[in-house]
Design an enzyme around this catalytic site. Structure first.
Site, PDB file in Angstrom:
ATOM      1  N   CYS A   1       0.664  -1.157   0.064  1.00  0.00           N
ATOM      2  CA  CYS A   1       0.083   0.130   0.024  1.00  0.00           C
ATOM      3  C   CYS A   1       0.763   1.442   0.033  1.00  0.00           C
ATOM      4  O   CYS A   1       0.703   2.236  -0.704  1.00  0.00           O
ATOM      5  CB  CYS A   1      -0.914   0.002   1.250  1.00  0.00           C
ATOM      6  SG  CYS A   1      -0.337  -0.016   2.972  1.00  0.00           S
TER       7      CYS A   1
ATOM      8  N   HIS B   1      -1.826   2.238   7.136  1.00  0.00           N
ATOM      9  CA  HIS B   1      -2.120   2.285   5.704  1.00  0.00           C
ATOM     10  C   HIS B   1      -2.071   3.496   5.260  1.00  0.00           C
ATOM     11  O   HIS B   1      -1.716   4.467   5.925  1.00  0.00           O
ATOM     12  CB  HIS B   1      -3.724   1.728   5.599  1.00  0.00           C
ATOM     13  CG  HIS B   1      -4.379   1.548   4.200  1.00  0.00           C
ATOM     14  ND1 HIS B   1      -3.525   0.781   3.453  1.00  0.00           N
ATOM     15  CD2 HIS B   1      -5.485   2.026   3.644  1.00  0.00           C
ATOM     16  CE1 HIS B   1      -4.348   0.680   2.286  1.00  0.00           C
ATOM     17  NE2 HIS B   1      -5.425   1.422   2.439  1.00  0.00           N
TER      18      HIS B   1
ATOM     19  N   ASP C   1      -8.374   5.050  -2.863  1.00  0.00           N
ATOM     20  CA  ASP C   1      -7.299   4.073  -2.738  1.00  0.00           C
ATOM     21  C   ASP C   1      -7.029   3.302  -3.751  1.00  0.00           C
ATOM     22  O   ASP C   1      -8.202   2.361  -4.227  1.00  0.00           O
ATOM     23  CB  ASP C   1      -8.121   3.257  -1.556  1.00  0.00           C
ATOM     24  CG  ASP C   1      -7.257   2.354  -0.600  1.00  0.00           C
ATOM     25  OD1 ASP C   1      -6.285   1.747  -1.753  1.00  0.00           O
ATOM     26  OD2 ASP C   1      -7.267   1.817   0.366  1.00  0.00           O
TER      27      ASP C   1
END
Length: 619
Positions: free
Chosen positions: A270, A297, A314
């Site tokens: 990520c 994250h 995202d």
């Protein structure tokens, strides 16, 4: 001594009860009221015969502010012998000072204990805040990479911008916005969605463990190794070491943090995904910021001019404008969520939580006033980089109580709102915007019309592989189309979920949604052919009380499918000109109910398997 014992017992009993009440207040309240009480007590002990120290006027401002409204405050005075006398509280000269000495000792002891604890906590907080400051500083400095003209050009060289713009314009043209009272979406909103899809499906790749450089075999982790000078050049402060399970060779996996290098490697987790995607957003002219979630994250926020607000994006999930994804879908216990750009640093935590009070309780790494001060100082340092005519789109990060929730219906500055009743209004505004999010993500109108080749062959044949996320239209010279959404008629609250740890993939309801649906449509009304029979394979999986209903209809007749792995053939629609195949998902248990209904679940390695197949023979 024997005669005074009952008096002492009564005094300490009354004082003890009053002190217990006083201790029920928060620490700061206890400290300031006890300081005032000790002044009264010390003055009397030091001047026992001076009557002016034995009286407290009820109208005194200090008394009214610091003693009277506080639980246990006036009770402590009564416990040591004060009596009410019209507009005064007085300690009669006949009263013994035993209670005063006891109260003085207890208050001083409790204050010393609390102050020592606060000093210790402050020292601990300062140590924690040093690390917090370093992380904030590092992220604030890092985002200047995204403003490098050479890096932006390098990104534009790999982004198929003309293709993405064309798709965005086409997608906008199919959208009916007349039924909504929202601000109208524009082509840039759809360009953002196309950029997300391209990045996820065609450009970047997720890596849990790298393949062997020599034989291509799988690898297993062997810990960490020191980065080389070349690694550090590209800001890889950590290098993971793996060994091949087949040839036993070592494989290094540097965790690059330089977005320019990531344009070449195009892989990572990520951190790498959000890092590189934010650069791509800046390269095509979006206002974007890199968002860091302290619970491990990262993602991107992009400013929509048409909606006058920031969209959550995202790239790992190919999801836009679903800010409650992490709290509701992933069950994350959020604490700090900070957005960084070359213009500003913003505490955006409150956009990502529906439970602000719980979130506040977890914000223990630094003092709130210290954080607000740090953000203010970091923002002052960026002012020289902001164009004078550019609008500053910051969110207030504090209110009268020290914590606030941002109003999200505009990028403009708004009056500060503290947590409490206003939060419900803000939540309502958030739901208002989610309707526009539905426009962004849920409308994708497409219908299959038979080509000349399909008319001649009297056959329409379609397959879909969820692992590769590709359709193959076998009856039209094996035409391939990427992205499950590209050939659907309509969908609501559905997304493609990859489980990187289990290496599984499927279509599922969006996190937090109660229902979802998706449909595919075939229309031969503009040709001379009609439907003969229909064969469908539609693999679906349910867990707990999850429910999936598959149906096939021509508008007049309808049949239900089993949704199993076996093919089903229907002759009910002979002579029909249109057919619509629909899946409706609902049910499930608890916070992960969305995951209890899955379409086309399969291993990410099954690239030659097709859990969805639709075959129509024509008359």
């Amino acid at each position: 001594m024997l005669k005074s014992a009952p008096i002492l017992d009564m005094a300490t009993a009354d004082a003890g009860y009053a002190l217990r009440q006083l201790r029920e207040n928060d620490v700061n309240t206890f400290l300031y009221v006890s300081e005032t009480l000790l002044k009264y007590i010390n003055n009397i002990i030091q001047h026992p015969r001076d009557t002016k120290y034995r009286s407290v006027r009820l109208g005194n401002k200090v008394f009214q502010k610091k003693v009277l409204p506080v639980l246990g405050g006036i009770e402590c005075l009564f416990a040591i012998g004060f009596e009410e006398n019209d507009e005064w509280l007085t300690l009669p000269s006949r009263k013994t000072l035993i209670g005063l000495h006891y109260m003085q000792k207890e208050l001083a002891s409790e204050r010393l204990k609390l102050i020592s604890t606060q000093v210790c906590m402050l020292t601990t907080a300062q140590t924690s805040e040093q690390g917090f400051h370093q992380r904030m500083r590092s992220s604030a400095d890092h985002v200047y990479h995204y403003e490098d003209p050479l890096l932006q050009q390098k990104a534009r060289n790999v982004i198929p911008l003309q293709e993405l713009n064309s798709k965005a314009a086409s997608r906008l043209s199919t959208l009916d916005q007349e039924e909504t009272d929202e601000n109208l979406l524009d082509v840039r909103d759809f360009l953002l969605l196309e950029l997300l899809k391209w990045f996820k499906l065609r450009f970047f790749k997720w890596t849990d463990s790298p393949r062997c450089d020599t034989c291509g075999g799988t690898t297993r982790s062997n810990g960490m190794v020191e980065p080389t000078a070349e690694d550090r050049r590209w800001e890889a402060g950590r290098v993971e070491l793996y060994s091949c399970t087949q040839c036993n060779r070592n494989v290094r996996f540097p965790r690059y943090n330089h977005p320019g290098k990531l344009l070449d490697t195009r892989t990572g987790r990520c951190g790498e995904w959000a890092n590189c995607f934010t650069l791509c957003c800046r390269a095509v002219g979006f206002e974007a910021r890199h968002v860091v979630d302290w619970t491990d994250h990262v993602w991107t926020e992009v400013y929509s001019k048409s909606q006058e607000r920031w969209f959550h994006c995202d790239p790992c999930e190919n999801i836009c404008d679903r800010p409650l994804l992490y709290e509701h879908g992933w069950a994350k216990k959020l604490s700090y969520v900070i957005g960084f750009s070359h213009e500003e640093v913003v505490d955006v935590t409150w956009r990502y939580t529906a439970n602000p009070q719980d979130t506040i309780s977890r914000r223990t790494e630094c003092r709130e006033d210290w954080l607000m001060d740090l953000i203010g100082r970091l923002n002052k340092e960026t002012t020289s980089f902001i164009r004078k005519n550019q609008r500053f789109r910051g969110e207030d990060t504090k209110g009268t109580s020290g914590i606030s929730v941002r109003e999200e219906d505009s990028g403009r500055r708004r009056p500060r709102q503290t947590i409490g009743v206003p939060w419900m209004e803000i939540k309502s505004k958030r739901n208002h915007h989610n309707r526009n999010s539905a426009l962004l993500c849920n409308l994708q109108i497409y219908k299959f019309e038979p080509t000349t080749e399909e008319v001649n062959s009297k056959l329409f044949h379609l397959k879909y592989c969820c692992a590769s996320d590709k359709y193959t239209r076998i009856s039209n010279r094996n035409e391939v189309k990427e992205d499950w959404e590209s050939w659907i008629n309509r969908q609501s609250n559905l997304f493609r979920k990859e489980e990187f740890d289990w290496k599984m993939v499927y279509l599922a309801r969006e996190e937090g949604s109660r229902e979802a649906s998706v449909s595919w449509k075939f229309d031969c009304s503009q040709t001379d052919v009609k439907v003969n029979d229909v064969t469908v394979t539609a693999v679906s999986s349910t867990f707990q009380s999850g429910n999936i209903v598959w149906s096939l209809t021509d508008g007049e007749r309808s049949v239900r499918l089993s949704g199993g792995s076996n093919s089903e053939t229907f002759t009910d629609f002979r002579g029909s000109a249109t057919l619509e195949l629909t899946a409706e998902l609902s049910g499930g248990e608890g916070d992960v109910a969305w995951q209890h209904t899955q379409l086309f679940r399969m291993s990410t390695d099954q690239l030659d398997t097709f859990p969805f197949e639709w075959r129509i023979t024509l008359l």
